[in-house]
Design an enzyme around this catalytic site. Structure first.
Site, PDB file in Angstrom:
ATOM      1  N   TYR A 143     -13.347  26.425 -10.523  1.00  0.00           N
ATOM      2  CA  TYR A 143     -14.380  25.493 -10.698  1.00  0.00           C
ATOM      3  C   TYR A 143     -14.855  25.461 -12.269  1.00  0.00           C
ATOM      4  O   TYR A 143     -15.594  24.539 -12.683  1.00  0.00           O
ATOM      5  CB  TYR A 143     -15.589  26.398  -9.707  1.00  0.00           C
ATOM      6  N   LYS A 194      -3.181  33.312  -3.011  1.00  0.00           N
ATOM      7  CA  LYS A 194      -1.765  32.765  -2.901  1.00  0.00           C
ATOM      8  C   LYS A 194      -0.779  33.404  -3.763  1.00  0.00           C
ATOM      9  O   LYS A 194      -0.324  32.791  -4.694  1.00  0.00           O
ATOM     10  CB  LYS A 194      -1.853  31.435  -3.102  1.00  0.00           C
ATOM     11  N   ASP A 227      -3.896  31.313   3.059  1.00  0.00           N
ATOM     12  CA  ASP A 227      -3.593  30.167   4.303  1.00  0.00           C
ATOM     13  C   ASP A 227      -3.562  31.203   5.571  1.00  0.00           C
ATOM     14  O   ASP A 227      -4.222  30.657   6.630  1.00  0.00           O
ATOM     15  CB  ASP A 227      -2.481  29.442   4.087  1.00  0.00           C
ATOM     16  N   ASP A 251     -14.967  29.355  -1.091  1.00  0.00           N
ATOM     17  CA  ASP A 251     -15.581  28.047  -0.739  1.00  0.00           C
ATOM     18  C   ASP A 251     -15.023  27.790   0.672  1.00  0.00           C
ATOM     19  O   ASP A 251     -15.852  27.669   1.548  1.00  0.00           O
ATOM     20  CB  ASP A 251     -15.382  26.807  -1.614  1.00  0.00           C
ATOM     21  N   ASP A 255     -16.831  28.395   4.481  1.00  0.00           N
ATOM     22  CA  ASP A 255     -17.031  27.300   5.486  1.00  0.00           C
ATOM     23  C   ASP A 255     -16.661  27.612   7.006  1.00  0.00           C
ATOM     24  O   ASP A 255     -17.291  27.424   7.910  1.00  0.00           O
ATOM     25  CB  ASP A 255     -16.669  25.909   4.963  1.00  0.00           C
TER      26      ASP A 255
HETATM   27  C1  IPM Z   1     -21.096  26.141  -1.602  1.00  0.00           C
HETATM   28  C2  IPM Z   1     -21.041  24.486  -2.097  1.00  0.00           C
HETATM   29  C3  IPM Z   1     -21.087  24.249  -3.494  1.00  0.00           C
HETATM   30  C4  IPM Z   1     -19.730  24.979  -3.899  1.00  0.00           C
HETATM   31  C5  IPM Z   1     -21.160  22.800  -3.882  1.00  0.00           C
HETATM   32  C6  IPM Z   1     -22.289  22.296  -3.432  1.00  0.00           C
HETATM   33  C7  IPM Z   1     -20.831  22.736  -5.329  1.00  0.00           C
HETATM   34  O1  IPM Z   1     -19.791  23.981  -1.342  1.00  0.00           O
HETATM   35  O2  IPM Z   1     -21.854  26.624  -2.313  1.00  0.00           O
HETATM   36  O3  IPM Z   1     -19.973  26.487  -0.844  1.00  0.00           O
HETATM   37  O4  IPM Z   1     -18.410  24.193  -3.981  1.00  0.00           O
HETATM   38  O5  IPM Z   1     -19.494  25.952  -4.364  1.00  0.00           O
HETATM   39 MG    MG Z   2     -19.159  25.161   0.081  1.00  0.00          MG
END
Ligand code: IPM
Ligand code: MG
Length: 371
Positions: A143, A194, A227, A251, A255
């Site tokens: 990032y 990884k 993975d 990230d 999710d």
């Molecule tokens: C998160 C989001 C952010 C990230 C975006 C909005 C920059 O997806 O907080 O997970 O990628 O970290």
């Molecule tokens: Mg995210």
């Protein structure tokens, strides 16, 4: 009574503001009913700030963020700002907060509430009682790694590149956060990378394994390829207690973990900085995991619970107010047990409520609990 906790509220874009209004009511409730008062400042962030000031967060707001005890953020982004240059995009405001406040430790719990077991796409027996915590490194890795960019090779071929980069102290400090938290939970840490492909992955694994062996022999520790971790999260998520991982894998995996619960609208998060050795304070930002949901923004349909649970995390981690945090979390359980549901978590036989109605029900639940 003089305000004893200072708070910066950044509602942001989309459903952020309407959800935050409900949290303000809870904060007012606490001011009235509990032995705490909050000095609240509010400012723009994300697209809303870009529209007003041409940037996703102002220097002035950053200066306030530096001084307050904690920051509570709604959500940023939306299709309206798709064509804004990347350094001014709504997300840039969030990334600046993370980077400038050095909020390196991102805690993302994935909890399945009993009342919401059926909201998941997974079988109830796979996820019932799920309570795992992803600890994501948040201020380094690909990032922020340099160099990054787009350039042209001597033969005219264009290319783009980013850099995945971790220093030893960066890995050590996030690993320590994970091990310390595991000790207060079920005492298990899995570190995802990884190491079979990436130099930085093999290094990450070496550093975390060393810390595990030398400083946390009492914590059950394992490495897992990222993975495989993604796959195991779907197959048998309850095998995990704490998962520690880098910024990008964190990230993705967070999710996935969020969606295991079937209710993104329920998940809070905390981003913590290092403890200052002299003041004992640490920067902290709390935000829901969900986004701005532009499709329902402004319609009084959004679920305020993830932001409220983020506020509860603030009470717990920034203010050491476990009892008050419990109270807020119990109020959330109560409204769910009463069958109240916003659209995102609605199921047959339950009562569909608006954002405002959910907020009112929460205050009533708090009144009952505190009576
Ligand atoms: C998160 C989001 C952010 C990230 C975006 C909005 C920059 O997806 O907080 O997970 O990628 O970290
Ligand atoms: Mg995210």
């Amino acid at each position: 009574m003089a305000a004893n906790k200072s708070l910066l509220i950044l509602p942001g874009d989309g459903i952020g503001p309407e959800v935050m209004t409900q949290i303000r009511h809870v904060i007012d409730w606490m001011d009235r009913r509990r032995s705490v008062t909050f000095a609240v400042q509010e400012a723009l962030v994300g697209g809303a700030c870009y529209d007003a000031h041409g940037t996703a967060i102002t220097d002035q707001t950053m200066a306030v963020a530096e001084t307050v005890d904690a920051v509570l953020l709604g959500a940023v982004g939306g299709p309206k700002w798709d064509d804004v240059p990347r350094q001014h995009r709504p997300e840039a405001g969030l990334l600046r907060l993370r980077k400038d406040l050095d909020l390196f430790a991102n805690l993302r719990p994935a909890i399945v509430f009993d009342a919401l077991v059926d909201a998941s796409t997974l079988k109830p027996e796979v996820i019932r009682g799920l309570d795992l915590l992803i600890v994501r490194e948040l201020t380094s890795g690909v990032y922020f790694g340099e160099p990054r960019g787009v350039d042209t090779l001597p033969d005219g071929t264009e290319r783009a590149f980013d850099t995945q980069l971790y220093t030893k102290p960066e890995i050590e400090r996030i690993a320590r956060v994970a091990f310390e938290l595991a000790r207060k939970r079920h005492n298990r840490v899995a570190s995802a990378e990884k190491s079979n492909v990436m130099e930085s992955g093999a290094y990450w694994r070496r550093v975390v394994s060393h810390i595990a062996a030398t400083d946390y022999p009492d914590v059950e520790y394992s490495n897992i390829l990222a993975d495989n971790c993604a796959m195991q999260l779907l197959r048998d998520p309850k095998q995990f207690d704490v998962i520690v991982t880098d910024n990008l894998f964190g990230d993705l995996l967070s999710d996935e973990a969020a969606m295991l619960t079937g209710s993104l609208g329920m998940l809070p998060s905390a981003s913590l900085g290092a403890v200052d050795p002299t003041s004992g304070r640490r920067h902290a930002l709390y935000e829901p995991v969900h986004g701005t949901a532009p499709d329902i923004a402004g319609q009084d349909k959004a679920n305020p619970l993830a932001t409220l649970l983020s506020f509860a995390m603030m009470l717990r981690y920034s203010f050491d107010m476990a009892e008050d945090a419990d109270l807020v979390e119990q109020a959330v359980q109560d409204v769910l047990a009463d069958g109240l549901r916003t659209g995102d978590i609605m199921s047959p036989g339950q009562t569909l409520v608006s954002t405002t109605q959910m907020g009112a029900a929460l205050l009533a639940a708090l009144d009952r609990r505190a009576a």
